[in-house]
Write a protein that holds these residues in place. Structure first.
Motif, PDB file in Angstrom:
ATOM      1  N   ASP A  59      42.077  38.351  42.322  1.00 21.93           N
ATOM      2  CA  ASP A  59      41.684  39.650  42.868  1.00 21.93           C
ATOM      3  C   ASP A  59      40.533  40.258  42.072  1.00 21.93           C
ATOM      4  O   ASP A  59      39.733  41.019  42.610  1.00 21.93           O
ATOM      5  CB  ASP A  59      42.886  40.601  42.837  1.00 21.93           C
ATOM      6  N   LEU A  60      40.476  39.908  40.795  1.00 23.53           N
ATOM      7  CA  LEU A  60      39.429  40.427  39.918  1.00 23.53           C
ATOM      8  C   LEU A  60      39.075  39.351  38.898  1.00 23.53           C
ATOM      9  O   LEU A  60      39.973  38.701  38.353  1.00 23.53           O
ATOM     10  CB  LEU A  60      39.906  41.692  39.195  1.00 23.53           C
ATOM     11  N   ARG A  69      28.887  36.565  33.153  1.00 21.29           N
ATOM     12  CA  ARG A  69      28.852  37.172  34.478  1.00 21.29           C
ATOM     13  C   ARG A  69      27.823  36.469  35.364  1.00 21.29           C
ATOM     14  O   ARG A  69      28.070  36.194  36.536  1.00 21.29           O
ATOM     15  CB  ARG A  69      28.522  38.658  34.397  1.00 21.29           C
ATOM     16  N   ALA A  73      28.658  34.544  38.799  1.00 16.71           N
ATOM     17  CA  ALA A  73      28.032  34.996  40.036  1.00 16.71           C
ATOM     18  C   ALA A  73      27.387  33.824  40.774  1.00 16.71           C
ATOM     19  O   ALA A  73      27.521  33.677  41.994  1.00 16.71           O
ATOM     20  CB  ALA A  73      26.989  36.074  39.739  1.00 16.71           C
ATOM     21  N   GLY A  82      31.004  36.458  47.380  1.00 11.67           N
ATOM     22  CA  GLY A  82      30.149  37.488  46.810  1.00 11.67           C
ATOM     23  C   GLY A  82      30.558  37.894  45.404  1.00 11.67           C
ATOM     24  O   GLY A  82      31.549  37.406  44.850  1.00 11.67           O
ATOM     25  N   GLU A  83      29.810  38.837  44.828  1.00  8.34           N
ATOM     26  CA  GLU A  83      30.026  39.268  43.447  1.00  8.34           C
ATOM     27  C   GLU A  83      30.945  40.476  43.346  1.00  8.34           C
ATOM     28  O   GLU A  83      31.149  41.005  42.253  1.00  8.34           O
ATOM     29  CB  GLU A  83      28.678  39.616  42.795  1.00  8.34           C
ATOM     30  N   ASP A  84      31.518  40.932  44.452  1.00  6.88           N
ATOM     31  CA  ASP A  84      32.300  42.169  44.446  1.00  6.88           C
ATOM     32  C   ASP A  84      33.483  42.114  43.488  1.00  6.88           C
ATOM     33  O   ASP A  84      33.883  43.136  42.938  1.00  6.88           O
ATOM     34  CB  ASP A  84      32.803  42.476  45.861  1.00  6.88           C
ATOM     35  N   LYS A  85      34.068  40.940  43.301  1.00  6.31           N
ATOM     36  CA  LYS A  85      35.263  40.828  42.470  1.00  6.31           C
ATOM     37  C   LYS A  85      34.950  40.650  40.983  1.00  6.31           C
ATOM     38  O   LYS A  85      35.858  40.526  40.169  1.00  6.31           O
ATOM     39  CB  LYS A  85      36.142  39.674  42.943  1.00  6.31           C
ATOM     40  N   LEU A  87      33.769  41.694  37.232  1.00  3.66           N
ATOM     41  CA  LEU A  87      33.698  42.829  36.318  1.00  3.66           C
ATOM     42  C   LEU A  87      33.186  42.330  34.977  1.00  3.66           C
ATOM     43  O   LEU A  87      33.783  41.424  34.391  1.00  3.66           O
ATOM     44  CB  LEU A  87      35.071  43.481  36.139  1.00  3.66           C
TER      45      LEU A  87
END
Length: 218
Positions: A59-60, A69, A73, A82-85, A87
């Protein structure tokens, strides 16, 4: 985090949030392990696959620092995720006097060579590696580009002795000033999803074959 967390959630806690933490990249760590000097390409491929599987179902995805990161990505983009998940966990000391907002990290796309690797000189792999060295050398000399990671030159198609081939090609690139890891060798695959992912993650494709070019156009 990881496969154990996936098992616990799927078996006992279906409503739990799965957070996957990434603090290293197999692309950079496996080549440094002496006990894997003859197997690190295969091990690197397997570890990257496991990492990506865990990240896709999480989920994350927490990435330690900007390099990790960026790596995740690009890896997720190979799967069309996509990169939405993602952090980014920013490490180190913070200076509250600094008010300038951080700019978005530029994505790095590479150069992809697809072809047989049994005869490097015949297929132009030596020229490919020297081109990588030239690009990396000019990149590091550029005031505008040096703060961004240079493109990685990837050779897809090795069937035997991939570690030996990578050391040879990376050495050629290094002879022109490139740092270690300018050229990476990937194992031969017939998995169409993996090949499509390679294409998506590349800005330039090198194909030393008219037949290959025709199939790519299809």
């Amino acid at each position: 985090s990881g496969e154990h967390a996936r098992h616990l959630r799927d078996s006992f806690f279906p409503q739990a949030v799965n957070v996957h933490c990434v603090h290293t990249t197999p692309l950079e760590t496996e080549t440094l392990k002496e006990h894997r000097s003859e197997t690190y390409v295969t091990e690197r491929t397997q570890r990257m696959e496991r990492e990506l599987e865990n990240a896709c179902v999480a989920d994350l995805v927490v990435c330690v620092g900007p390099r990790i990161r960026r790596y995740m990505a690009l890896a997720l983009a190979r799967r069309g995720v996509g990169e939405d998940k993602l952090l980014e966990l920013v490490c180190g000391f913070s200076d509250r006097r600094v008010t300038t907002p951080r700019t978005a990290l530029p994505s790095t796309h590479g150069v992809l060579f697809v072809g047989r690797c049994e005869s490097p000189a015949v297929k132009g792999l030596d020229l490919f590696a020297l081109a990588a060295g030239e690009v990396h050398s000019r990149w590091s000399a550029s005031e505008r580009l040096r703060r961004r990671p240079p493109p990685v030159f990837t050779v897809r198609g090795a069937r035997t002795k991939p570690e030996e081939l990578e050391r040879h090609l990376d050495g050629l690139a290094g002879s022109l000033g490139a740092g270690q890891g300018a050229v990476r060798v990937a194992l031969y695959t017939s998995d169409q999803a993996e090949i499509d992912a390679d294409y998506r993650n590349s800005s330039l494709l090198v194909m030393p074959s008219q037949i290959g070019r025709a199939s790519c156009r299809e």
